[in-house]
Motif scaffolding. Structure first.
Motif, PDB file in Angstrom:
ATOM      1  N   LYS A 174      29.181 -31.051  74.180  1.00 35.75           N
ATOM      2  CA  LYS A 174      27.945 -31.987  74.094  1.00 35.75           C
ATOM      3  C   LYS A 174      28.475 -33.385  74.120  1.00 35.75           C
ATOM      4  O   LYS A 174      27.830 -34.177  74.626  1.00 35.75           O
ATOM      5  CB  LYS A 174      27.403 -31.744  72.555  1.00 35.75           C
ATOM      6  CG  LYS A 174      26.681 -30.705  72.481  1.00 35.75           C
ATOM      7  CD  LYS A 174      26.298 -30.140  70.958  1.00 35.75           C
ATOM      8  CE  LYS A 174      25.261 -31.075  70.407  1.00 35.75           C
ATOM      9  NZ  LYS A 174      24.794 -30.477  68.997  1.00 35.75           N
ATOM     10  N   ARG A 253      14.593 -29.519  82.276  1.00 37.95           N
ATOM     11  CA  ARG A 253      13.404 -29.734  81.268  1.00 37.95           C
ATOM     12  C   ARG A 253      13.721 -29.148  79.962  1.00 37.95           C
ATOM     13  O   ARG A 253      13.456 -29.819  78.769  1.00 37.95           O
ATOM     14  CB  ARG A 253      12.151 -28.795  81.854  1.00 37.95           C
ATOM     15  CG  ARG A 253      11.373 -29.416  82.983  1.00 37.95           C
ATOM     16  CD  ARG A 253      10.199 -28.845  83.366  1.00 37.95           C
ATOM     17  NE  ARG A 253      10.661 -27.635  84.184  1.00 37.95           N
ATOM     18  CZ  ARG A 253      10.173 -26.506  83.821  1.00 37.95           C
ATOM     19  NH1 ARG A 253       9.609 -26.199  82.632  1.00 37.95           N
ATOM     20  NH2 ARG A 253      10.603 -25.429  84.616  1.00 37.95           N
ATOM     21  N   MET A 254      14.607 -28.229  80.011  1.00 36.99           N
ATOM     22  CA  MET A 254      15.183 -27.647  78.590  1.00 36.99           C
ATOM     23  C   MET A 254      16.106 -28.913  77.926  1.00 36.99           C
ATOM     24  O   MET A 254      15.985 -28.827  76.792  1.00 36.99           O
ATOM     25  CB  MET A 254      15.968 -26.432  78.823  1.00 36.99           C
ATOM     26  CG  MET A 254      15.319 -25.266  79.174  1.00 36.99           C
ATOM     27  SD  MET A 254      16.094 -23.808  79.443  1.00 36.99           S
ATOM     28  CE  MET A 254      16.586 -23.346  77.591  1.00 36.99           C
ATOM     29  N   ASP A 256      15.355 -31.602  77.983  1.00 37.16           N
ATOM     30  CA  ASP A 256      14.597 -32.789  77.533  1.00 37.16           C
ATOM     31  C   ASP A 256      13.703 -32.300  76.185  1.00 37.16           C
ATOM     32  O   ASP A 256      12.969 -33.056  75.637  1.00 37.16           O
ATOM     33  CB  ASP A 256      13.421 -33.236  78.489  1.00 37.16           C
ATOM     34  CG  ASP A 256      14.373 -34.186  79.330  1.00 37.16           C
ATOM     35  OD1 ASP A 256      15.055 -34.992  79.322  1.00 37.16           O
ATOM     36  OD2 ASP A 256      13.721 -34.273  80.703  1.00 37.16           O
ATOM     37  N   GLY A 257      14.209 -30.887  75.779  1.00 41.80           N
ATOM     38  CA  GLY A 257      13.470 -30.194  74.775  1.00 41.80           C
ATOM     39  C   GLY A 257      12.574 -29.173  75.046  1.00 41.80           C
ATOM     40  O   GLY A 257      11.794 -28.726  74.001  1.00 41.80           O
ATOM     41  N   GLU A 258      12.178 -29.199  76.244  1.00 43.62           N
ATOM     42  CA  GLU A 258      11.215 -28.129  76.429  1.00 43.62           C
ATOM     43  C   GLU A 258      11.686 -26.854  76.155  1.00 43.62           C
ATOM     44  O   GLU A 258      12.829 -26.422  76.518  1.00 43.62           O
ATOM     45  CB  GLU A 258      10.704 -27.987  77.931  1.00 43.62           C
ATOM     46  CG  GLU A 258       9.277 -27.605  78.304  1.00 43.62           C
ATOM     47  CD  GLU A 258       8.846 -27.884  79.601  1.00 43.62           C
ATOM     48  OE1 GLU A 258       8.666 -26.894  80.490  1.00 43.62           O
ATOM     49  OE2 GLU A 258       8.840 -29.042  80.069  1.00 43.62           O
ATOM     50  N   GLN A 259      11.030 -25.892  75.536  1.00 47.69           N
ATOM     51  CA  GLN A 259      11.249 -24.441  75.356  1.00 47.69           C
ATOM     52  C   GLN A 259      10.790 -23.626  76.124  1.00 47.69           C
ATOM     53  O   GLN A 259       9.333 -23.083  75.900  1.00 47.69           O
ATOM     54  CB  GLN A 259      11.114 -24.100  73.975  1.00 47.69           C
ATOM     55  CG  GLN A 259      11.934 -24.805  72.869  1.00 47.69           C
ATOM     56  CD  GLN A 259      13.404 -24.331  72.837  1.00 47.69           C
ATOM     57  OE1 GLN A 259      13.740 -23.424  73.477  1.00 47.69           O
ATOM     58  NE2 GLN A 259      14.257 -25.051  72.042  1.00 47.69           N
ATOM     59  N   ARG A 277      20.925 -22.748  76.317  1.00 52.44           N
ATOM     60  CA  ARG A 277      20.982 -22.655  74.947  1.00 52.44           C
ATOM     61  C   ARG A 277      22.096 -22.719  74.388  1.00 52.44           C
ATOM     62  O   ARG A 277      22.396 -23.436  73.173  1.00 52.44           O
ATOM     63  CB  ARG A 277      20.179 -21.336  74.563  1.00 52.44           C
ATOM     64  CG  ARG A 277      18.869 -21.290  74.734  1.00 52.44           C
ATOM     65  CD  ARG A 277      18.068 -20.712  73.867  1.00 52.44           C
ATOM     66  NE  ARG A 277      18.419 -19.228  73.841  1.00 52.44           N
ATOM     67  CZ  ARG A 277      17.658 -18.055  73.390  1.00 52.44           C
ATOM     68  NH1 ARG A 277      16.750 -18.238  72.978  1.00 52.44           N
ATOM     69  NH2 ARG A 277      18.289 -16.940  73.831  1.00 52.44           N
ATOM     70  N   THR A 280      24.008 -26.341  74.920  1.00 51.57           N
ATOM     71  CA  THR A 280      23.474 -27.433  74.409  1.00 51.57           C
ATOM     72  C   THR A 280      23.579 -27.329  72.748  1.00 51.57           C
ATOM     73  O   THR A 280      23.115 -28.136  71.908  1.00 51.57           O
ATOM     74  CB  THR A 280      21.922 -27.802  74.190  1.00 51.57           C
ATOM     75  OG1 THR A 280      21.248 -26.289  74.240  1.00 51.57           O
ATOM     76  CG2 THR A 280      21.884 -28.001  75.776  1.00 51.57           C
ATOM     77  N   GLN A 282      22.127 -24.998  70.863  1.00 48.35           N
ATOM     78  CA  GLN A 282      20.938 -24.491  70.188  1.00 48.35           C
ATOM     79  C   GLN A 282      21.217 -22.944  69.694  1.00 48.35           C
ATOM     80  O   GLN A 282      20.778 -22.531  68.628  1.00 48.35           O
ATOM     81  CB  GLN A 282      19.571 -24.180  71.113  1.00 48.35           C
ATOM     82  CG  GLN A 282      19.172 -25.347  71.800  1.00 48.35           C
ATOM     83  CD  GLN A 282      18.295 -25.273  72.656  1.00 48.35           C
ATOM     84  OE1 GLN A 282      17.163 -24.655  72.577  1.00 48.35           O
ATOM     85  NE2 GLN A 282      18.409 -25.774  73.980  1.00 48.35           N
TER      86      GLN A 282
END
Ligand code: THG
Length: 292
Positions: A174, A253-254, A256-259, A277, A280, A282
């Motif tokens: 990260k 987009r992911m 930027d927080g989009e799921q 995932r 990052t 997650q």
């Protein structure tokens, strides 16, 4: 995006013994294959090269230049070998790499000037590996200052924040991305580069390309200028050249927080989405991440 082929490397079995035996054929075959695959620069990694390093590097540069006009990135920790290589290069060479280790920058920064080369500024400090994005910023500023003092302009400095394996530690993975998002502000005009395959070191060989490709797209979000890559992953080269815009869009987009709804994704999109995932943080990395 500039791509530098990683494959001519002393660690490789066939290339390592070809170097030792001064057998040009396997090296020339690989150089031509990398050029055909769409690579912009060829990295010649001869390692520490303690014995006859200067003669070996000069031989390597000549052997490769006989079959291709691609510019070369010279990778050795032996400064005498580095200089012998620089003297032999026909086009503008890239020094891989110069760090803040005193012995390294004192002998090699003057070579950047003398041979009108570019340099990779490796963010490795007096105390080794930087721990986070902020330490990377301090090292970058210090290294760029020293290079500028020697008259080296920012466009000849390619900053390498050091990519590290996902199988070892997520925070460094990260931090490298975070640093990339800060670089244009702290060092306008400098270029950036990563050794991409580091991210997948320790992962099963057949799964490494998924990690490499997805991490590249993530770094591209912040304007990554170049990467040292496996020349023989055609999809990686495609994505680096921006030829898979829908995949690039999904990854960004992911970030930027989009799921996204995974049930709506095609198989190729799913590979990238699942890999985002883990890269990052997650999801915890396990070799089975694509099956989850
Ligand atoms: N930054 C800079 N230079 C670098 C790196 C970096 N140079 C070395 C490395 N990191 C990038 N190059 C490679 C080359 C090969 C591999 C990984 C990174 C690799 N090779 C396979 C292996 O070791 O298993 C296969 C080797 C083979 O047989 O061909 O993983 O970060 N500036």
């Amino acid at each position: 995006m500039f791509l530098i082929g990683e494959n001519i490397n002393i660690m490789s079995k066939t290339i390592g013994s070809a170097m030792k035996e001064r057998n040009p054929k396997p090296i020339q075959k690989l150089a031509q294959a990398e050029a055909t695959a769409g690579i912009d620069y060829l990295d010649l990694n001869i390692g520490p090269a303690r014995r006859d390093g200067d003669e070996l590097m000069q031989w390597m540069v000549n052997v490769v230049q006989e079959v291709t006009d691609k510019p070369l990135s010279l990778d050795t920790t032996n400064p005498v070998a580095m200089e012998a290589g620089l003297r032999t290069c026909k086009s503008k060479a890239l020094i891989n790499s110069i760090s803040l280790e005193q012995a390294r920058f004192e002998t090699e920064l003057p070579m950047v000037q003398k041979y009108n080369a570019s340099m990779i500024g490796l963010l490795w400090g007096a105390e080794g590996m930087p721990r986070d994005a902020n330490e990377r910023c301090s090292l970058a500023v210090e290294l760029i200052y020293k290079a500028n003092e020697m008259g080296i302009p920012n466009e000849d400095i390619w900053i390498d924040p050091i990519a590290t394996p996902i199988s070892v530690e997520i925070n460094q993975v990260k931090a490298c991305v975070e640093f990339m998002s800060m670089l244009s502000e702290i060092a306008p005009g400098c270029r950036s580069i990563v050794g991409l395959s580091n991210i997948s070191n320790g992962a099963p060989v057949h799964l490494r390309p998924y990690l490499n490709r997805t991490y590249l797209v993530m770094l591209m979000k912040y304007g990554l200028y170049s990467a040292i890559v496996d020349a023989f992953d055609p999809e990686l080269i495609k994505v680096a050249k921006g030829e898979m815009p829908e995949i690039i869009n999904l990854v960004w987009r992911m970030m930027d927080g989009e799921q996204p709804d995974f049930t709506s994704l095609g198989p190729k999109e799913l590979e990238y989405a699942k890999t985002v995932r883990v890269l990052t943080g997650q999801l915890l990395y396990a070799h089975s991440w694509l099956e989850i």
